[in-house]
Design an enzyme around this catalytic site. Structure first.
Site, PDB file in Angstrom:
ATOM      1  N   THR A 281      -1.928  -3.565  10.417  1.00  0.00           N
ATOM      2  CA  THR A 281      -1.887  -3.387   8.963  1.00  0.00           C
ATOM      3  C   THR A 281      -0.612  -3.907   8.381  1.00  0.00           C
ATOM      4  O   THR A 281       0.169  -3.210   7.755  1.00  0.00           O
ATOM      5  CB  THR A 281      -2.089  -1.966   8.470  1.00  0.00           C
TER       6      THR A 281
ATOM      7  N   LYS B 105       4.116  -6.940   3.686  1.00  0.00           N
ATOM      8  CA  LYS B 105       3.830  -5.522   3.470  1.00  0.00           C
ATOM      9  C   LYS B 105       3.444  -4.906   4.808  1.00  0.00           C
ATOM     10  O   LYS B 105       3.012  -5.601   5.729  1.00  0.00           O
ATOM     11  CB  LYS B 105       2.736  -5.310   2.438  1.00  0.00           C
TER      12      LYS B 105
ATOM     13  N   THR C  68       0.860  -1.197   0.000  1.00  0.00           N
ATOM     14  CA  THR C  68       0.000   0.000   0.000  1.00  0.00           C
ATOM     15  C   THR C  68       0.894   1.244   0.000  1.00  0.00           C
ATOM     16  O   THR C  68       1.356   1.650  -1.062  1.00  0.00           O
ATOM     17  CB  THR C  68      -0.964   0.015   1.210  1.00  0.00           C
TER      18      THR C  68
ATOM     19  N   ASN D  66      -0.323  10.715   6.143  1.00  0.00           N
ATOM     20  CA  ASN D  66      -1.527  10.340   6.868  1.00  0.00           C
ATOM     21  C   ASN D  66      -2.568  11.442   6.994  1.00  0.00           C
ATOM     22  O   ASN D  66      -3.697  11.191   7.385  1.00  0.00           O
ATOM     23  CB  ASN D  66      -1.152   9.795   8.245  1.00  0.00           C
TER      24      ASN D  66
END
Lengths: 408, 408
Positions: B195, B184, B158, B403
Site C-alpha cells: 500500500t 504515499k 490516505t 486500524n
C-alpha cells in the site's frame, strides 16, 4: 477432516500430574517480586522423552542443557523450570548456571544429571539470580494430586493471565492411558515455537524415537500454528515424558492404537495451543483460521498462519470491523498457490467473498458476531484438498502497553 | 559504504513537477468526505517509463491497467491517481472502471489510452464511485510550479499525516538533470511494496529498459526495505517517467555518468522510503537498522528488515526501553547465516551487546537517546562484508486505534 475416536475423553481436574507416577511442585524463590517462579516436575521412574525446540539461531543455555540431556539416553525423569529470567544471551556463565540448576535438582532427587531437563522463560540477557534458585530448589516438594500441579502450572507463567492445563484419557490394550499437558506463552509466540514452554506427561509405554516422531507431527499442527506477534524467542521448547506405568504394550506406528494415541496427543497440544493464543498479550479474542482447498496441507497451514498473523486482520477483529479485504490481501501475500478469482472467505458462518469478489452481507450481523470471544475465519482457495488451521488473537492497546514497558 | 558524489544536490521547493516538462494537479472529487482524492501528473511529451508492482497475488485493477499500458511501448505520458478507494477485489466492473479512468484522462489530454497509467489507494472491495471520478477528471488542470505539485502530493494520501516530496539535481553531460519524487504510504507497508504509491519524474534521457533496471536495483534498497506492519497490499506501485527534455546523451550502463544517475535516483527513493516509514500509522519515531558483517548484502538487508519489523522491537522503541534482547532475538530468527557468539549490537552510538553477550551501559543515557524522533540500531554479525539498511517505525496505541476502525 479429523477421524473421531469416541474412546478419547477429556478429563476434569486436568493436571500435569494426572498420569500415573508423576508429581509436581512450584513456589516463589525470589526471581520475581511476588509471583511463583520456580517449578519442578518429576516422574517416579525414568521416562522416555522427546523435545522440540525454537528454530531461533540464538538459543538459551537451558535449552541446550535439556537437548543434551535427552540426547544422552532418550530419557528424562525430571524438569526444573523457572520464570522471570530466560537465562538467554548470558554466555558461559549462563551455561554454567543452567548446569548448576540441573545438578542441584539431580542431587536433590538422587538421580543422574542427564535425567534432568532445564527450562527458563523471562527477561533476556540478565544473569540468572542463582541465590534465589539455590535457595528455592531444596524447598520444592513435588506431590501427586491437584495442588502440586496447580503450583507448577502457575510458576512457569510470565505475562500470561491464566494457567493452561488439559488432560485426556484413552484405552489402549485395555489399559487406561492418560496424557496431560501444561504450557505458558503469551508474547513472542509464533509458528516455530516462540517464548512458549509446553510440558506433556503420559503414562503410556512408547519408545523415545516414536515419541519424538509423534510429538513432531503433532507440534506442526498445533503449537507451530499459533501466533501472537510474529516474534520467535530464544527459549521455547515442548517436552514430553512417557514413563510407561499405564502398562500398555509399547506403542509404535505398527501398534493398532497408534492413530488414537496420536489423536489424543493432538488434542492435548491443540488445547494448549489455543489457550496460549487466546491468552496472547493484550488479547481479547481467540481467532481461528481454517483454510481448505489449498494444494496441500502445508500450504493450507501457511495461508492460515499468514492470515492470523496479519496485524491488520488482528486490529480489525479487535475493532469488530468486518474488513474482509485485509483477509483477502493476507491470503494474497501468503506465498501459496492461488487463483485470486477462486477465493471464498467466510467470517463465522457468513460468506463475505466468493470467487474473489465481495458478496452482500449484513454488516450489523457481522459486527455482532465479531463481538464474540472466539472468532472463526474460513478461507477456501479452491486449488486442491489441502486443509489447515491456525490460531491467534486480536491486536489491542494492551499489547502495546505490555510490550512498551516489559523490562521497566 | 556509499560513494559520495558532490555534484548531486538536493533542491528545495522539491516537487514532482520540478524536472523540465512536467505538470501536476489535484482536487476533491467526492470519494472522500472532504480531503483531496484525485490527482493527475502529465509530461509535455511521452516519457520513457518503468514500474515495479506489489508481489501480492491479489492485484488491483488499476495496477493491471498500468502494467499493460507501460508494456505496450515502454512509454507513459500521464498518470491518473485516486485515493479513498483502492479498486481492488472489484472484479470485472473494477477493471472496466480502471479502463474508464484511463480513457477519460487520455481523451481529456488528447493522447492515446496506452500512454495513461492508473493508480488507486484506499478501501479494498468497494466499487469505485465513478460518478465522482467522471465529475473530477474534467476539472483537473495540471500546471507547472509548486501549487499543482502540492495538490498532487496531497490528493494521493490516505492515512498519511504529511505529504512526501523530494528532488535532486545533478550534472550529466554538462546538462542539469532533475529527478523528483512523491509518495504515499502509511499502513500495510512492508518489504515488497505494500500500500505504497511512488511517482518519480525526471527530465533525463534514458531508454525504458535501462530505466527499469535502474528502478529495480534502487527499489530493493529503498522502498522494499521499509516496513510498517508486515502486511503487503494489493495496489502498490512505483512508477518512474523520464521525458528526456534535459538534453543529456541517453543514459545507459555504459554512460560515464550512469553511477551518479543511479545514486541520484537512490537518494530520491531513500528519502521517500524514510518519509513513509516515519509517517507509518501511529508512528512517533523513525527506526533505522544498519547491518554490517553479513555474508552478503541481501542477508544484511534481510536481518535489518527482520529487526525493524519485529513488533517487540517496535513497541520497545515506542516505550523507550533499551531492550536489546529483542533485537538479538530478531537477528536470531532472521534466517541469515549467524554465529550467535559473534554479534555486536549498538543502540545509537552505545554498544549494548558484544560477542553475543550484554555489556554494561548507561540505561539513563539510552532512555534519553530513545526519546529522539530518529532511532538508529546497528548490528554487526561478523560473518563477511554484507551491508544493508532498513527503515520502520515504532508500534503505538495509535496504530491499533487507526486500524481497529479504518472502515467505520
Amino acid at each position: 477432516m479429523t477421524t473421531v475416536y469416541p474412546s478419547i475423553k477429556r478429563i476434569s481436574g486436568n493436571n500435569i500430574a494426572s498420569p500415573i507416577g508423576y508429581r509436581a511442585a512450584g513456589l516463589h524463590c525470589g526471581i520475581k517480586h511476588k509471583k511463583n517462579d520456580l517449578a519442578l516436575l518429576v516422574s517416579d521412574v525414568p521416562a522416555n522423552a522427546a523435545g522440540v525446540y525454537t528454530t531461533n539461531v540464538v538459543q538459551a543455555a537451558p535449552l541446550l542443557v535439556t537437548k543434551e540431556a535427552i540426547a544422552k539416553t532418550g530419557k528424562m525423569q525430571a524438569i526444573i523450570v523457572n520464570s522471570g529470567n530466560a537465562n538467554a544471551c548470558t554466555g558461559k556463565q549462563g551455561f554454567a548456571d543452567a548446569r548448576t540448576m540441573q545438578n542441584m535438582t539431580a542431587q536433590q532427587l538422587g538421580i543422574e544429571d542427564h535425567l534432568v531437563g532445564v527450562a527458563s522463560t523471562g527477561v533476556i540477557g540478565e544473569k540468572m539470580p542463582m541465590d534465589c534458585i539455590k535457595n528455592g530448589i531444596p524447598r520444592l516438594e513435588p506431590a501427586v494430586g491437584l495442588k502440586g500441579s496447580i503450583d507448577f502450572s502457575q510458576s512457569i507463567l510470565t505475562t500470561d493471565t491464566v494457567s493452561k492445563n488439559t488432560a485426556y484419557r484413552v484405552d489402549i490394550d485395555g489399559k487406561t492411558v492418560t496424557i496431560a499437558g501444561t504450557a505458558k506463552g503469551s508474547g513472542m509466540i509464533h509458528p516455530n515455537m516462540a517464548t512458549m514452554l509446553g510440558f506433556i506427561t503420559t503414562d503410556a509405554a512408547i519408545e523415545s524415537k516414536d515419541l519424538h516422531a509423534a510429538l513432531t507431527s503433532v507440534v506442526d499442527r498445533t503449537f507451530n500454528s499459533i501466533t501472537v506477534d510474529g516474534d520467535t524467542s530464544t527459549n521455547d521448547m515442548v517436552v514430553v515424558m512417557a514413563n510407561g506405568l499405564a502398562g500398555n504394550n509399547t506403542l509404535s506406528p505398527s501398534h493398532p492404537d497408534w492413530a488414537v494415541f496420536l489423536q489424543t496427543l493432538l488434542h492435548v497440544c491443540e488445547d494448549l495451543g489455543k489457550m496460549i493464543a487466546k491468552d496472547g498479550e493484550g488479547a481479547t479474542k481467540l481467532i481461528e483460521v481454517e483454510v481448505s482447498g489449498a494444494i496441500n496441507d502445508t500450504e493450507a497451514r501457511s495461508i492460515a498462519k499468514t492470515v492470523v498473523g496479519s496485524p491488520l486482520v488482528k486490529t480489525a477483529v479487535f475493532g469488530c470491523d468486518a474488513n474482509w479485504g485485509r483477509i483477502l490481501a493476507a491470503v494474497g501475500y501468503s506465498g501459496a498457490t492461488l487463483d485470486p478469482n477462486a477465493i471464498l472467505i467466510q467470517i463465522g458462518s457468513m460468506t463475505v467473498v466468493e470467487a474473489g469478489e465481495p458478496v452482500p452481507f449484513s454488516e450489523d450481523e457481522l459486527i455482532e458476531y465479531l463481538k464474540q470471544p472466539e472468532i472463526k475465519l474460513k478461507v477456501d482457495v479452491h486449488q486442491g484438498n489441502g486443509h489447515g488451521l491456525a490460531w491467534g488473537c486480536d491486536l489491542t492497546y494492551d499489547y502495546v502497553q505490555i510490550n512498551a514497558s516489559y523490562r521497566t
